[in-house]
Design an enzyme around this catalytic site. Structure first.
Site, short mmCIF file in Angstrom:
data_model
loop_
_atom_site.label_atom_id
_atom_site.label_comp_id
_atom_site.label_asym_id
_atom_site.label_seq_id
_atom_site.Cartn_x
_atom_site.Cartn_y
_atom_site.Cartn_z
N LYS A 145 0.83 -1.20 0.00
CA LYS A 145 0.00 0.00 0.00
C LYS A 145 0.87 1.26 0.00
O LYS A 145 0.66 2.18 -0.79
CB LYS A 145 -0.94 0.00 1.20
CG LYS A 145 -1.89 1.19 1.23
CD LYS A 145 -2.76 1.21 2.49
CE LYS A 145 -3.77 0.12 2.49
NZ LYS A 145 -4.71 0.22 3.65
N GLU A 154 10.25 -5.80 3.73
CA GLU A 154 10.42 -7.12 3.11
C GLU A 154 10.02 -7.09 1.64
O GLU A 154 10.71 -7.62 0.76
CB GLU A 154 9.60 -8.17 3.86
CG GLU A 154 10.00 -8.37 5.32
CD GLU A 154 9.19 -7.50 6.27
OE1 GLU A 154 9.11 -7.86 7.45
OE2 GLU A 154 8.62 -6.47 5.81
N ARG A 203 -5.27 -7.86 5.99
CA ARG A 203 -5.79 -9.23 6.09
C ARG A 203 -7.23 -9.34 5.58
O ARG A 203 -7.79 -10.44 5.54
CB ARG A 203 -5.69 -9.71 7.54
CG ARG A 203 -6.40 -8.82 8.56
CD ARG A 203 -5.98 -9.20 9.98
NE ARG A 203 -6.53 -8.35 11.01
CZ ARG A 203 -6.00 -7.18 11.37
NH1 ARG A 203 -4.94 -6.71 10.74
NH2 ARG A 203 -6.53 -6.47 12.36
N HIS A 262 -2.93 -38.62 10.74
CA HIS A 262 -1.75 -39.45 11.01
C HIS A 262 -0.66 -38.64 11.70
O HIS A 262 0.50 -39.05 11.72
CB HIS A 262 -1.23 -40.05 9.70
CG HIS A 262 -2.19 -41.02 9.10
ND1 HIS A 262 -2.14 -42.37 9.33
CD2 HIS A 262 -3.28 -40.82 8.30
CE1 HIS A 262 -3.13 -42.98 8.69
NE2 HIS A 262 -3.83 -42.06 8.05
N LYS A 264 9.45 -4.95 14.02
CA LYS A 264 9.90 -4.34 12.77
C LYS A 264 10.78 -3.12 13.04
O LYS A 264 11.79 -2.90 12.37
CB LYS A 264 8.69 -3.95 11.92
CG LYS A 264 7.92 -5.14 11.37
CD LYS A 264 6.57 -4.74 10.81
CE LYS A 264 6.70 -3.86 9.60
NZ LYS A 264 5.37 -3.61 8.97
#
Length: 546
Positions: A210, A216, A271, A387, A507
């Site tokens: 944005k 990153e 999100r 499993h 951060k």
């Protein structure tokens, strides 16, 4: 020290549920189903393409009535209306949270700060569609005149988890002749693996940030840019990079034509953004028509949330169930097990949606919350999990509510595979709920010393979500279902589900430490003793002076 009761926990509806919890502790699912077999029909709901059965939960009608009364006391209906009309519901950032506007139909009006945001949404959606059509039809070509054969989305968090999950889920609806990959980790291995076998002349990068400042994402984008420029030169950047951003100056400085920048808005949290321009890579994969069907699935659940009474409102009911388990029964985790391979990344997507939204310890006024809030969300596809960790679910000591998600019609109907898959889903729900008593085990001829080890206590709650098939619309319905489940829990707890201040501190410190790892001469280090020692150890391992 126990925190003082404030807010909703001081209300009569809360006290009534605590009293009811003490009664519930003496009941079992075997007894409840024996005395009330009709609950199997009564505690189900069909909305759109989703059929949900919550009858195998540790609740009675009285429990659900009490939870609905709690939702009414929390003003849930009013909070839903406020969110949908664009009121400021993200209190700490002073913003609306209007992800529902991203899938509003053309012609609807939602005004925020004097602007009709639905009109803005459809303007961007139309531009995305035109671009996706150009790439898919090969009208858009790279710098050498070759068509685009690979799309690499560069983002992190909501700019990666959403489109990556949705692409995997809808892979059967994608153009398989085109490679689609996702890069998020600042570990160079991620971007190397995504690009090492691609042809720069036929690769398009979608950089999703944005602000166009995310560390990153920009680190990976610059590495991808260098990879492209080494092969094709600086002038190729504009034909091989597009941006999902609102920072036109930074996008232009990177070499991307602002005409190829697709924006979204402050009222869209990361999100909650997969159905915004953040979904551009998904649209490139499945096409604009299917992407709009994806949006239609969201809208179906949005309309249900708005219109259905609380006691028959599916996302509200799921939110109430977790509130019961987490806040009143002390459950710490929530497992989501999709019995559909293409939903492999859905639990990881829900981790951010749920844990970033509800990982809060203060209410909207800044006061400490006097009860447990968010859950640790986890899960992998069935039958793989059976499993691995299902041993703990069946015979362990943890209370873990489980959502089991399946589809009736598979993407690939091969032999008896799908019937066996669904048989496992249904069997696990039955086994978790009702277990196997010591008497039943002994009657099967099991040697007495083994009886305790082969007894299953049951009373492990499950909610079964059965969809018709995994289509773009169904995926939208599933995502919106969990979005609004999270909102319900936040409303009951009076926490802000739309901020994420908890990700900022690490951060900030990383920005301070990064230059200390490479500086020459070595800098003075002003950290705790452990961090100082680790920085020095890392510098030694990298052959740098300490």
């Amino acid at each position: 020290m126990r925190r003082a009761r404030t807010g909703i926990s001081a209300m009569p509806a809360w006290g009534a549920l605590e009293a009811h919890r003490r009664v519930w502790s003496r009941l079992t699912l075997r007894e409840i189903f024996r005395d009330d077999p009709g609950r199997a029909e009564r505690m189900t709901l069909e909305v759109g393409d989703l059929f949900v059965d919550w009858s195998k939960n540790l609740v009675t009608d009285e429990t659900m009535h009490g939870l609905v009364r709690l939702a009414e006391a929390a003003g849930l209906r009013e909070r839903i209306a406020a969110m949908l009309r664009g009121d400021v519901v993200n209190a700490t950032e002073g913003r609306a949270a209007l992800h529902t506007a991203l899938r509003a139909p053309e012609g609807e009006t939602i005004v925020v700060d004097g602007r009709d945001v639905v009109r803005d949404v459809h303007e961007v959606l139309d531009r995305m569609s035109a671009f996706a059509d150009a790439v898919r039809s090969e009208a858009w070509r790279g710098a050498t005149g070759e068509p685009i054969r690979a799309v690499v989305n560069v983002g992190i968090g909501g700019s990666d988890l959403g489109p990556a999950m949705a692409y995997e889920a809808l892979k059967d609806f994608s153009d398989r002749s085109r490679i689609v990959r996702f890069v998020s980790n600042v570990d160079a291995t991620d971007v190397w693996e995504a690009t090492h076998d691609l042809d720069p002349a036929t690769t398009l990068f979608v950089v999703s940030s944005k602000t166009f400042t995310t560390l990153e994402t920009l680190t990976n984008a610059r590495t991808a840019r260098a990879w492209l420029v080494d092969a094709l030169g600086e002038e190729a950047v504009a034909r091989h990079f597009v941006a999902v951003s609102t920072n036109a100056d930074a996008v232009s400085a990177f070499g991307i034509d602002p005409a190829n920048m697709f924006g979204f808005w402050d009222w869209v949290g990361g999100r909650y953004s997969v159905d915004s321009a953040i979904g551009l890579a998904l649209m490139l994969a499945i096409g604009p028509e299917r992407f709009r069907a994806f949006l239609g699935g969201f809208r179906l659940i949005d309309d249900h949330l708005r219109d259905a009474p609380l006691e028959r409102n599916l996302p509200v009911l799921l939110g109430l169930l977790w509130t019961w388990y987490g806040t009143f029964l002390g459950a710490d985790t929530h497992a989501v097990i999709p019995y559909a391979q293409h939903l492999e990344r859905f639990p990881a997507y829900l981790q951010q949606l749920d844990m970033e939204s509800l990982g809060k310890s203060v209410d909207q006024d800044g006061a400490p919350v006097p009860f447990q809030t968010g859950a640790v969300v986890w899960g992998t596809p069935g039958t793989n999990g059976q499993h691995a960790y299902f041993q703990l679910l069946h015979q362990g000591t943890k209370l873990v509510p489980v959502d089991l998600i399946g589809v009736a019609r598979p993407s690939h109907d091969v032999g008896e595979h799908h019937d066996l898959l669904v048989a496992n889903l249904l069997a696990q729900a039955e086994a978790l709920a009702f277990g196997r008593t010591a008497t039943e085990v002994a009657e099967d001829g099991v040697p007495p010393p083994q009886v305790p080890h082969r007894t299953f206590p049951g009373d492990h709650p499950t909610t079964t979500i059965l969809a018709t098939e995994l289509t773009p619309s169904v995926l939208g319905q599933l995502i919106a279902l969990y979005e609004h489940k999270v909102f319900t829990q936040a409303a009951l707890w009076d926490v802000d589900p739309f901020d994420q201040w908890g990700v900022e501190l690490g951060k900030t410190l990383a920005g301070r430490i990064a230059p200390e790892l490479t500086a020459d001469p070595p800098p003075a280090l002003e950290h705790d003793a452990s961090t100082v020692a680790l920085i020095r150890r890392y510098r030694r391992l990298r052959g740098r002076e300490v």
